[in-house]
Structure formats: structure tokens, C-alpha cells
Scaffold this active site. Sequence first.
Site, mmCIF file in Angstrom:
data_model
loop_
_atom_site.group_PDB
_atom_site.id
_atom_site.type_symbol
_atom_site.label_atom_id
_atom_site.label_comp_id
_atom_site.label_asym_id
_atom_site.label_seq_id
_atom_site.Cartn_x
_atom_site.Cartn_y
_atom_site.Cartn_z
ATOM 1 C CB CYS A 239 -0.895 -0.010 1.235
ATOM 2 S SG CYS A 239 -1.844 1.509 1.443
ATOM 3 C CD GLU B 294 1.437 -0.812 8.563
ATOM 4 O OE1 GLU B 294 1.714 0.363 8.868
ATOM 5 O OE2 GLU B 294 0.260 -1.229 8.419
ATOM 6 C CG ASN C 130 -8.596 -2.644 8.903
ATOM 7 O OD1 ASN C 130 -9.799 -2.528 8.694
ATOM 8 N ND2 ASN C 130 -7.854 -3.460 8.174
#
Length: 520
Positions: free
Chosen positions: A308, A338, A436
Site C-alpha cells: 500500500c 506491517e 484494522n
Amino acid sequence: MTESAAPAVAAWTLCAPMRPEAAALRRGLTGLDPGRRPALRRTGAGSRRARSVAAGRPTGTTPVAVAGIGGGLAPGLAPGDVVVATEVRTDPRAGQPGPEVVPMPSAALLAAALRRRGLRVHLGPVVTTTRLVDGATRARLAATGALVADLESAWLLAGCADRPTACVRVVADTATGPLYRPATLRRIRTALRVLPAVAAALAEWAAAAGSVQQVLLASPRSFCAGVERAIAVVEQALRRHGPPVYVRKQIVHNARVVADLRSRGAVFVDELDEVPDGALTIFSAHGVSPAVRQEAADRQLPVIDATCPLVTKVHAEARRFAGRGDTVLLIGHAGHEETEGTLGEAPERIRLVPDAAAAETVQVTDPSRLSYLVQTTLAVDEAAGVVDALRRRFPALTGPGSDDICYATTNRQRAITAVAERADVVLVVGSTNSSNSRRLVEVAERAGARAHLVDDVGGVDPRWLAGATTVGVTAGASAPPGLVDELVAALTALGAREVSEHTAAVEDVSFTLPKEVRQP
């Protein structure tokens, strides 16, 4: 002289064709609170009796369910297996016109209650015929996709379009042999022993159906631009190069997305040593460390980077801060892909700070040369609390020029906060490894709602909905919007008469695809 109490009005109706079926179901309803007990109706076997019962049914919107045994059509069904109807239809060759197909969008929710009881559950169509089926007729009906045949369900549920409906049939005889054989009676007894558990699960379903009145949708929800880009990278790579295409880690953290791409030829691996020499390799949306990039280069693997762009921004900041001599405090969750990728940009200078407690104890060599970064999928208030704790200890702390938490994460959290304040329960669609999505559950709970994370409608426990008149719904940025549609359809089928949307922001962000898969 005292007045006698008025008889309790049943909250729902449960139809059982034959006496042994009704008796078994009644055993499963023993001990229920009177307000949850159904009007248990023994309807009699066959279409004629079922039509008579349906014609005499009172009008209203209370739930109606049919349960009993049935004849298995599909190979692999065993006696005692439970079939929850996704729709009930009539055999077009039955010799008489039947009612229209009755769809049942809440079937997966009911199936979840049955599986929780240890039953082997299947979802699919149930077909109603005018006579017991065997041989060629059984094979013909199986070819239509129907799982079970019965003699009553379509008729009993005719005219129930405005009510929550359910149909459950336990397999008695199967497709592996003739209907009339000594073993059939033993298999019928096996099926009847399952019906008490079916009745208890139906009571949970009916309690939910009697409660839900409104659905509040949080907007934005589901896919963000980074997720759409990452999925498109894999799809375009498969289209251009053909399968297999290798993807390091999950392209995005969603079980349905991964399963769909896997079925089309994507191969998901944990590390590059699982990738054959020369095979096309895709890096996931969560990013990778320089060490992984170097390994791919050393092996001369052709690579497409689906990271991303907002994660790429954090990596660039990590290199910049570390390059000027700062100690970099990375606020994020240990083990997340991440954070692993970001830590790898300068492992000797970046330290992970997972929470406010860690912020109070982390040690640095030079407090005057200190900066921080944030994992893009954290809860906004959670990250702010950690930053505040760090600033109290380290006044010289500097941060990025703009927020690291991505716009999609922020927007979804703002939307669910407003929805949760009005909802009795919140359902967040997303996989358990989706950071998320888990943060959305936490944000909803902090706003005062009971909140649950579900992969799809099949993960919803009907007990969560009992007594909940307003249900909030959202989805993590990696969850397909179709999963939300399925969940809303199930809640509507449970009786929700209003579906409204709360919009916190309108998203118009899009990201360009990598040059390797960009359209010419």
C-alpha cells in the site's frame, strides 16, 4: 374474585409434520422461558395437510419455522446430518403447481447455532415433493442442487414473505441405497435424536428474529484503495501470466479474499524459500523489509510490489529519521507484517512500542534525537494515548509531517463510533488477523456497544442479537463489501424493517497500479 391470567401468546410458530418429530422437538424446548416458547404445531404429513395448516395460519409477522426429518439427496450426506435451507422450493414435476421459492437469507446464522452444538450442518436448498422419492427421482432432484427432499416445507411456509422463516431437516434416509430397507428405521431413529438440539437452536434464532428492528450501516466500510489495488495486482498478474502466481503472506488480511484468489491460481507462502526459482512473486499490501527485497533480488525472482502506498510512506519516513541519526519509536503491534517490514528498514535504530505501558518504560540513548512512527491500521485514540505518554517523557520527540494512520482506518473508526453510540450491538465484518478490523471492535466497545468480529454472516451467534433492537454493521478495510450485503440480508430476513446509513466521510482515493500490471 381475581381475574385469571391471560394465556401467553407464542412469540413464534414451529411446525413439525409427524408425531415423533413433534415429540423430539418438544424435548429440546423443555426449560425455555415462556416468552421464548413457540406454538408447536403437529401439522400432519403430506402436502394436503400442510396446505390446510398454511391456509388457517393467523396473519402477523412472528417467525415461522419448519423442522423434521427428510430424505437426503446429495452424496455425502449421512443419517443425522442437519440441512438448513437456504431456500425452499417445490418439485416442478410434482403434478400440481406449488408455491413460489421461499428464500431464507438468515440460514447461515441459524447454521452457526447448530454447529455450536456439535452437529454436522449443511446449507442448501430443500425441495418439497408430493411423495417419497427414491431411485431416478432422487437423482433428478439432486441434480438441481437440492440437498434434502420433504413433503411439507414449501406449503407450510407459503405466504410467509413478511415473516422471518426457517427450515431445518435432519437426514434420515440417504442417496446410497433404496428407500425401503430394514436399515431405514434405524436411520430415522438417528435423525430423531438430533431434533431436540435443532429445537434449541431454533429458539435462539427466533429470539433474534423477534428482536432486531433496525440496522445502522457505518460508512465508509469495507475495501479501501490500498486493498483494492493489492487485489487488482494479483488478479492482473493471473490474467497476464496465468497461474500459479506466488504471494508472500496474505495479500490482504481477509479469509474470503485469500480463498477466492487461491481458487484462481494464487499460491500464498510464508517465506520466499517456498517460491520456486523464476516464479512470479508478489509482495503483500503490508510491505516487506529490505532483507526480503534483497533475498528476492539474490534469487532473481520477478517481483511485483503490491505494498500500500501509505505503508510505503511509513517505510520512507523510517529510513529518513534513522538516516539523520534519530532513534525511531514505532507504535504498533508486535508480529504484524506491517510492523515487521518497517522495523526491517533500520533494525538497529527502530524500537517497537506496542502500547502506553511500553511507552512508560522504553529506554533511548539520546532523548534529544527521537522520532516516532505509527502502524497505519491502529485505532486513532489508542495511538494518541501512546504518543502522549512518549511526549511526557521525551519533550523533544518529533513525528511525521502527516498522520501515519491511514485515511481509511480513521474514516471507518469515526463512522463506527457514531453508529455504536446508537446501537445495542455492533457486528464488524473482518478476519481475526486483520488489525484494522479488530480495532473497529475496540472502538465500538469504547463507544458503549457490545461488539463482535465475524468473518461473515455464518460467524454471527444469534444469542448476540436477542434483545437487540438496533444492530450496527461495519467492515474492516480488507473485507469484501459483498459480505456486508449478505449480513444485512440476513438481518433483514430476521425482521429488521429499517436499514439506514451513517456517513462519516466520502472516500474518492485511488492508487495507480504497479507498472508491471498496468494497462497499456
